[in-house]
Scaffold this motif. Structure first.
Motif, PDB file in Angstrom:
ATOM      1  N   LYS A 215       0.827  -1.208   0.000  1.00  0.00           N
ATOM      2  CA  LYS A 215       0.000   0.000   0.000  1.00  0.00           C
ATOM      3  C   LYS A 215       0.860   1.256   0.000  1.00  0.00           C
ATOM      4  O   LYS A 215       2.023   1.241   0.404  1.00  0.00           O
ATOM      5  CB  LYS A 215      -0.935  -0.014   1.214  1.00  0.00           C
ATOM      6  N   GLU A 216       0.239   2.353  -0.478  1.00  0.00           N
ATOM      7  CA  GLU A 216       0.939   3.627  -0.501  1.00  0.00           C
ATOM      8  C   GLU A 216       1.306   4.041   0.923  1.00  0.00           C
ATOM      9  O   GLU A 216       0.521   3.894   1.858  1.00  0.00           O
ATOM     10  CB  GLU A 216       0.060   4.713  -1.136  1.00  0.00           C
ATOM     11  N   GLY A 217       2.509   4.569   1.081  1.00  0.00           N
ATOM     12  CA  GLY A 217       2.953   5.032   2.389  1.00  0.00           C
ATOM     13  C   GLY A 217       3.279   3.920   3.361  1.00  0.00           C
ATOM     14  O   GLY A 217       3.306   4.132   4.581  1.00  0.00           O
ATOM     15  N   ALA A 218       3.541   2.713   2.845  1.00  0.00           N
ATOM     16  CA  ALA A 218       3.873   1.582   3.721  1.00  0.00           C
ATOM     17  C   ALA A 218       5.198   1.837   4.438  1.00  0.00           C
ATOM     18  O   ALA A 218       6.094   2.511   3.925  1.00  0.00           O
ATOM     19  CB  ALA A 218       3.967   0.299   2.906  1.00  0.00           C
ATOM     20  N   ASN A 219       5.302   1.309   5.654  1.00  0.00           N
ATOM     21  CA  ASN A 219       6.564   1.418   6.391  1.00  0.00           C
ATOM     22  C   ASN A 219       7.664   0.661   5.656  1.00  0.00           C
ATOM     23  O   ASN A 219       7.403  -0.307   4.942  1.00  0.00           O
ATOM     24  CB  ASN A 219       6.409   0.833   7.799  1.00  0.00           C
ATOM     25  N   LYS A 220       8.871   1.116   5.842  1.00  0.00           N
ATOM     26  CA  LYS A 220      10.026   0.411   5.272  1.00  0.00           C
ATOM     27  C   LYS A 220      11.103   0.304   6.342  1.00  0.00           C
ATOM     28  O   LYS A 220      11.579   1.337   6.823  1.00  0.00           O
ATOM     29  CB  LYS A 220      10.552   1.146   4.039  1.00  0.00           C
ATOM     30  N   PRO A 221      11.456  -0.913   6.733  1.00  0.00           N
ATOM     31  CA  PRO A 221      10.892  -2.195   6.302  1.00  0.00           C
ATOM     32  C   PRO A 221       9.461  -2.404   6.821  1.00  0.00           C
ATOM     33  O   PRO A 221       9.119  -1.930   7.899  1.00  0.00           O
ATOM     34  CB  PRO A 221      11.831  -3.239   6.927  1.00  0.00           C
ATOM     35  N   SER A 222       8.680  -3.104   6.027  1.00  0.00           N
ATOM     36  CA  SER A 222       7.337  -3.495   6.441  1.00  0.00           C
ATOM     37  C   SER A 222       7.433  -4.899   7.049  1.00  0.00           C
ATOM     38  O   SER A 222       7.990  -5.804   6.426  1.00  0.00           O
ATOM     39  CB  SER A 222       6.406  -3.510   5.227  1.00  0.00           C
ATOM     40  N   VAL A 223       6.906  -5.062   8.263  1.00  0.00           N
ATOM     41  CA  VAL A 223       7.063  -6.333   8.981  1.00  0.00           C
ATOM     42  C   VAL A 223       5.792  -7.171   8.865  1.00  0.00           C
ATOM     43  O   VAL A 223       4.688  -6.685   9.127  1.00  0.00           O
ATOM     44  CB  VAL A 223       7.390  -6.093  10.469  1.00  0.00           C
ATOM     45  N   ILE A 224       5.960  -8.427   8.474  1.00  0.00           N
ATOM     46  CA  ILE A 224       4.867  -9.393   8.402  1.00  0.00           C
ATOM     47  C   ILE A 224       5.184 -10.543   9.351  1.00  0.00           C
ATOM     48  O   ILE A 224       6.254 -11.151   9.260  1.00  0.00           O
ATOM     49  CB  ILE A 224       4.689  -9.954   6.971  1.00  0.00           C
ATOM     50  N   ALA A 303      19.647  -2.932   7.135  1.00  0.00           N
ATOM     51  CA  ALA A 303      19.821  -3.191   5.706  1.00  0.00           C
ATOM     52  C   ALA A 303      18.835  -2.403   4.851  1.00  0.00           C
ATOM     53  O   ALA A 303      18.920  -2.445   3.620  1.00  0.00           O
ATOM     54  CB  ALA A 303      19.654  -4.689   5.431  1.00  0.00           C
ATOM     55  N   ASN A 304      17.885  -1.723   5.498  1.00  0.00           N
ATOM     56  CA  ASN A 304      16.853  -0.962   4.789  1.00  0.00           C
ATOM     57  C   ASN A 304      16.079  -1.864   3.817  1.00  0.00           C
ATOM     58  O   ASN A 304      15.802  -1.482   2.671  1.00  0.00           O
ATOM     59  CB  ASN A 304      17.459   0.227   4.030  1.00  0.00           C
ATOM     60  N   ALA A 305      15.750  -3.069   4.269  1.00  0.00           N
ATOM     61  CA  ALA A 305      14.977  -4.008   3.445  1.00  0.00           C
ATOM     62  C   ALA A 305      13.567  -3.460   3.240  1.00  0.00           C
ATOM     63  O   ALA A 305      13.083  -2.622   4.006  1.00  0.00           O
ATOM     64  CB  ALA A 305      14.909  -5.372   4.130  1.00  0.00           C
ATOM     65  N   ASP A 306      12.904  -3.943   2.197  1.00  0.00           N
ATOM     66  CA  ASP A 306      11.515  -3.529   1.955  1.00  0.00           C
ATOM     67  C   ASP A 306      10.556  -4.273   2.880  1.00  0.00           C
ATOM     68  O   ASP A 306       9.607  -3.686   3.392  1.00  0.00           O
ATOM     69  CB  ASP A 306      11.126  -3.800   0.495  1.00  0.00           C
ATOM     70  N   VAL A 307      10.795  -5.584   3.054  1.00  0.00           N
ATOM     71  CA  VAL A 307       9.875  -6.411   3.835  1.00  0.00           C
ATOM     72  C   VAL A 307      10.672  -7.387   4.701  1.00  0.00           C
ATOM     73  O   VAL A 307      11.652  -7.982   4.243  1.00  0.00           O
ATOM     74  CB  VAL A 307       8.921  -7.223   2.919  1.00  0.00           C
ATOM     75  N   LEU A 308      10.225  -7.533   5.944  1.00  0.00           N
ATOM     76  CA  LEU A 308      10.745  -8.578   6.841  1.00  0.00           C
ATOM     77  C   LEU A 308       9.597  -9.534   7.148  1.00  0.00           C
ATOM     78  O   LEU A 308       8.541  -9.105   7.620  1.00  0.00           O
ATOM     79  CB  LEU A 308      11.267  -7.964   8.145  1.00  0.00           C
ATOM     80  N   VAL A 339       4.892  -3.423  13.468  1.00  0.00           N
ATOM     81  CA  VAL A 339       4.389  -4.618  12.779  1.00  0.00           C
ATOM     82  C   VAL A 339       3.188  -4.213  11.941  1.00  0.00           C
ATOM     83  O   VAL A 339       2.168  -3.766  12.465  1.00  0.00           O
ATOM     84  CB  VAL A 339       4.007  -5.725  13.790  1.00  0.00           C
ATOM     85  N   ASP A 340       3.311  -4.349  10.632  1.00  0.00           N
ATOM     86  CA  ASP A 340       2.260  -3.907   9.718  1.00  0.00           C
ATOM     87  C   ASP A 340       1.232  -4.991   9.418  1.00  0.00           C
ATOM     88  O   ASP A 340       0.106  -4.687   9.045  1.00  0.00           O
ATOM     89  CB  ASP A 340       2.881  -3.465   8.385  1.00  0.00           C
ATOM     90  N   GLU A 341       1.651  -6.248   9.534  1.00  0.00           N
ATOM     91  CA  GLU A 341       0.779  -7.329   9.065  1.00  0.00           C
ATOM     92  C   GLU A 341       0.971  -8.566   9.927  1.00  0.00           C
ATOM     93  O   GLU A 341       2.109  -8.937  10.260  1.00  0.00           O
ATOM     94  CB  GLU A 341       1.141  -7.670   7.609  1.00  0.00           C
ATOM     95  N   VAL A 342      -0.151  -9.193  10.300  1.00  0.00           N
ATOM     96  CA  VAL A 342      -0.108 -10.505  10.932  1.00  0.00           C
ATOM     97  C   VAL A 342      -1.006 -11.417  10.088  1.00  0.00           C
ATOM     98  O   VAL A 342      -2.220 -11.223  10.036  1.00  0.00           O
ATOM     99  CB  VAL A 342      -0.606 -10.477  12.390  1.00  0.00           C
TER     100      VAL A 342
END
Length: 421
Positions: A215-224, A303-308, A339-342
């Motif tokens: 989604k627009e404006g997602a956190n970076k890294p976005s945690v799932i 590491a500035n990853a996009d997603v963890l 944490v953006d997503e569970v």
């Protein structure tokens, strides 16, 4: 000394000298031939092969000359060896023995995942051929002329057996009864259209099913965080999800916080190795999963990853202390990253048992979406409807098959078309 003996000795010396000179001359000629062949091989690009063969022939020549000085008899054999070496030198550099073909084994190991668009088309086709018959069974009943009460009972029974849920089944039957396209002399095309409309309404077409990382404006890294009981395919789903995100060009990191199951970290590392995705894991089995989640979130941030993606241990819903541990994993992770997503991974074949699990997980850690695995092998496709109705969160991803790219974003229209095909 007798004159004849002296003459014989002189003749023998002359013959031996002639043989030695002949062998020396032949060896020099062979060496020149080999050098010419070497130059040709270098011109063709076979530098390494030509050099090795030249050394081999040079050693053979030295050995042959030594033997000839000690004993002249092997001269013919020496000539054959030199000719054989020269002919080997002239082999093409594209010969199977050329070492150039061995090179990038590590690069070949990195796989390119299938793009999301082609996945959805393939999964829709697979769903239409699956063992998920409730859409077809409904259509066969509703396509009859003049439906009786017994037929409507069959409709409701079919919905319940497919795990649509009692409330949703009752709602769907009522809407179908009042649809003019189904009453009276039924046209199969109109019956199918009516059934599709009602199912789509229940599944939901106006729900945002995107991962929060997309989604627009997602956190970076976005945690799932991935949660679910043992046997649902949670770790496998985490690996497949990482492939899906990599196919979208995202930089992904995996956290192996399932320290309870000995092989879980190894399994996740295998998925990571195939795509070049780093995996954060503990050096020992049975480590504190929260500490692994903390380290993974710290490294993903660095590491500035996009997603963890954090994989957690499979939990039995009656283990309150383990549920508390999930809450701890979330709290510790959020010290570094929000944490953006569970995502709750549910096995579609478990039916209403899966609903019980879903409610407990929702209370323990909070759920933002559902992943339904093994949907192709289930007659209980109605769980898509019931799980969303019970939890108030959407099904975001579905798994149809054992392949590494058999996970795709859930598409309501593709799902309904597949079960009605």
């Amino acid at each position: 000394m007798d004159t004849n003996v002296i003459i014989a000795i002189v003749v023998a010396v002359v013959v031996i000298a002639a043989i030695v000179v002949g062998v020396w001359w032949f060896g020099k000629a062979s060496k020149r031939s080999v050098e010419r062949a070497t130059d040709e091989a270098v011109a063709k690009g076979g530098v390494q092969l030509a050099t090795e063969d030249t050394k081999h022939v040079g050693n053979a020549d030295a050995e042959q000359t030594s033997k000839a000085e000690a004993n002249a008899s092997p001269a013919a054999e020496t000539a054959k060896t030199a000719e054989s070496a020269a002919s080997e030198t002239q082999r093409s550099p594209e010969s199977p023995t050329a070492p150039a073909a061995e090179e990038p084994a590590s690069k070949a190991a990195i796989e390119t995942p299938e793009a999301a668009g082609s996945r959805m088309q393939r999964l829709k086709a697979r769903l239409s051929k699956s063992g998920n018959p409730f859409g077809k069974a409904l259509f066969n009943i509703l396509a009859k002329d003049q439906l009786s009460e017994a037929d409507w009972e069959d409709v409701e029974d079919t919905l319940l057996l497919a795990d649509v849920g009692a409330e949703a089944s009752e709602q769907l039957v009522e809407e179908l009864r009042n649809d003019a396209r189904i009453a009276g002399q039924s046209d199969p095309a109109e019956v199918r259209a009516a059934l599709k409309d009602k199912l789509l309404k229940l599944v939901g077409t106006d729900v945002d099913r995107r991962l929060n990382a997309d989604k627009e404006g997602a956190n970076k890294p976005s945690v799932i965080i991935m949660v679910g009981v043992n046997g649902t395919g949670k770790t496998t789903t985490a690996g497949k999800l990482s492939r899906l995100l990599v196919s979208e060009g995202k930089q992904v990191m995996l956290g192996a916080a399932d320290t309870f199951r000995a092989a879980a970290a190894d399994q996740l590392e295998t998925w990571g190795d195939k795509m070049g995705v780093p995996v954060v894991r503990s050096d020992k089995d049975g480590a504190d999963p929260a500490s692994v989640a903390f380290e993974a979130s710290a490294k993903a941030k660095e590491a500035n990853a996009d997603v963890l993606i954090i994989d957690t241990a499979g939990r039995l819903q009656n283990k309150a202390n383990l549920m508390d541990e999930l809450g701890k994993i979330r709290r510790v992770t959020e010290k570094n990253l929000p944490v953006d997503e569970v995502l709750l991974v549910l096995d579609a074949t478990t039916g209403q048992n899966g609903m019980t699990q879903a409610k407990v997980f929702a209370e323990a850690i909070g759920i933002t979406g559902v992943v339904l695995s093994k949907l192709d092998g289930s007659a209980k496709g109605g769980i898509v409807i019931s799980v969303q109705k019970e939890l108030g969160v959407p099904v975001k991803l579905v798994g149809l098959g054992e392949g590494p790219d058999d996970l795709a974003p859930f598409d309501p229209e593709g799902f309904v078309d597949g079960i009605l095909a």
